[in-house]
Design an enzyme around this catalytic site. Structure first.
Site, PDB file in Angstrom:
ATOM      1  NE  ARG A  36      -4.369  -0.192   2.488  1.00 19.31           N
ATOM      2  CZ  ARG A  36      -5.274  -1.137   2.548  1.00 19.31           C
ATOM      3  NH1 ARG A  36      -4.722  -2.620   2.480  1.00 19.31           N
ATOM      4  NH2 ARG A  36      -6.455  -0.728   2.984  1.00 19.31           N
ATOM      5  NE  ARG A  87     -13.277  -3.119   7.227  1.00 14.43           N
ATOM      6  CZ  ARG A  87     -12.479  -3.236   5.880  1.00 14.43           C
ATOM      7  NH1 ARG A  87     -12.345  -4.316   5.213  1.00 14.43           N
ATOM      8  NH2 ARG A  87     -11.378  -2.369   5.840  1.00 14.43           N
TER       9      ARG A  87
HETATM   10  P1  AMP Z   1      -8.431  -3.397   4.279  1.00 15.76           P
HETATM   11  O1  AMP Z   1      -9.218  -4.443   4.927  1.00 15.76           O
HETATM   12  O2  AMP Z   1      -7.506  -3.954   3.237  1.00 15.76           O
HETATM   13  O3  AMP Z   1      -9.291  -2.372   3.833  1.00 15.76           O
HETATM   14  O4  AMP Z   1      -7.514  -2.917   5.414  1.00 15.76           O
HETATM   15  C1  AMP Z   1      -8.006  -2.285   6.568  1.00 15.76           C
HETATM   16  C2  AMP Z   1      -7.120  -1.473   7.222  1.00 15.76           C
HETATM   17  O5  AMP Z   1      -5.887  -2.255   7.791  1.00 15.76           O
HETATM   18  C3  AMP Z   1      -6.434  -0.421   6.555  1.00 15.76           C
HETATM   19  O6  AMP Z   1      -7.191   0.795   6.413  1.00 15.76           O
HETATM   20  C4  AMP Z   1      -5.075  -0.120   7.251  1.00 15.76           C
HETATM   21  O7  AMP Z   1      -5.356   0.474   8.531  1.00 15.76           O
HETATM   22  C5  AMP Z   1      -4.729  -1.769   7.700  1.00 15.76           C
HETATM   23  N1  AMP Z   1      -3.876  -2.140   6.701  1.00 15.76           N
HETATM   24  C6  AMP Z   1      -4.199  -3.271   5.959  1.00 15.76           C
HETATM   25  N2  AMP Z   1      -3.098  -3.308   4.723  1.00 15.76           N
HETATM   26  C7  AMP Z   1      -2.236  -2.531   5.038  1.00 15.76           C
HETATM   27  C8  AMP Z   1      -0.978  -2.384   4.347  1.00 15.76           C
HETATM   28  N3  AMP Z   1      -0.499  -3.060   3.309  1.00 15.76           N
HETATM   29  N4  AMP Z   1      -0.274  -1.087   4.894  1.00 15.76           N
HETATM   30  C9  AMP Z   1      -0.956  -0.498   5.899  1.00 15.76           C
HETATM   31  N5  AMP Z   1      -1.980  -0.953   6.594  1.00 15.76           N
HETATM   32  C10 AMP Z   1      -2.810  -1.844   6.272  1.00 15.76           C
END
Ligand code: AMP
Length: 214
Positions: free
Chosen positions: A88, A160
């Site tokens: 990311r 969420r």
């Molecule tokens: P997601 O389910 O992919 O939308 O991720 C939910 C949250 O987890 C994000 O908003 C970040 O706070 C954290 N997160 C997930 N993947 C990453 C990543 N690769 N780098 C940093 N934070 C992450």
């Protein structure tokens, strides 16, 4: 097959990753799911991540790279994997590149799922997830058969904390500033393909299959 699913939050990466896993027998690696599990179980990883996640901010790169390093070459994905929500940031992409080089591995695809932000805000606001099995629904386009209940395991559905409207805007800004530069990063070095993700989950899935099956 090893691939990255890139794209803004709510564009459908998780939903499409599951379908690609069913099609090709690959494994979904979602850093978001791993972190949410850690938060739910109160692990040291979860404690580190919780504050960032609830505000929609990114968890620090060193934490994420440590987590991925433990998972990626564990030899439990003989047919390959899909990275969903990782990398990311540019430092994460550079860390991943080094891991691939060190292990003599190669990425097959970077799929960029694209949809306009007004549609993404609508999708995120309508997203609900199962507390027990994590299956994801959309109240408009993929509603559960019984309101508030998971079709698969009968678990309760919840929204969420980071899908609330005030946090969504923050997440989209962070995507633009920190994750979108990866489009440039990968278009120079990898097989990056854009996929129109404005349609229904079925339509987007078909668009992806066109790319993967040629
Ligand atoms: P997601 O389910 O992919 O939308 O991720 C939910 C949250 O987890 C994000 O908003 C970040 O706070 C954290 N997160 C997930 N993947 C990453 C990543 N690769 N780098 C940093 N934070 C992450």
């Amino acid at each position: 097959m090893k691939m990255i699913l890139l794209g803004p939050p709510g564009v459908g990466k998780g939903t499409q990753a599951q379908r690609i896993c069913d099609d090709f027998g690959v494994v979904q690696i979602s850093t978001g799911d791993m972190l949410r599990k850690g938060v739910k179980e109160g692990t040291p990883l979860g404690k580190k991540a919780e504050g960032f996640m609830s505000k929609g901010e990114l968890v620090p790169d060193d934490v994420i790279l440590g987590l991925i390093g433990e998972t990626l070459f564990a030899d439990d994905a003989p047919k390959g994997y899909i990275l969903d929500g990782f990398p990311r940031t540019v430092p994460q992409a550079e860390g991943l590149k080094k891991m691939f080089e060190d292990n003599n591995e190669k990425l097959d695809y970077v799929l960029l799922l694209e949809a306009p932000s007004d549609l993404i805000v609508k999708r995120l606001s309508a997203r609900r997830s199962c507390k027990k099995c994590n299956k994801v629904y959309n109240l408009v386009s993929m509603p559960p058969k019984t309101e508030g209940k998971c079709d698969v395991c009968d678990g309760s559905l919840y929204q969420r904390v980071d899908d609330k409207e005030e946090t969504i805007k923050n997440r989209l800004d962070i995507y633009k500033n920190q994750t979108e530069p990866l489009v440039d990063f990968y278009s120079k070095t990898e097989n990056l393909v854009s996929v129109d993700s404005t349609g229904s989950p079925e339509e987007v899935h078909k668009n992806i299959l066109k790319v993967l099956k040629g």
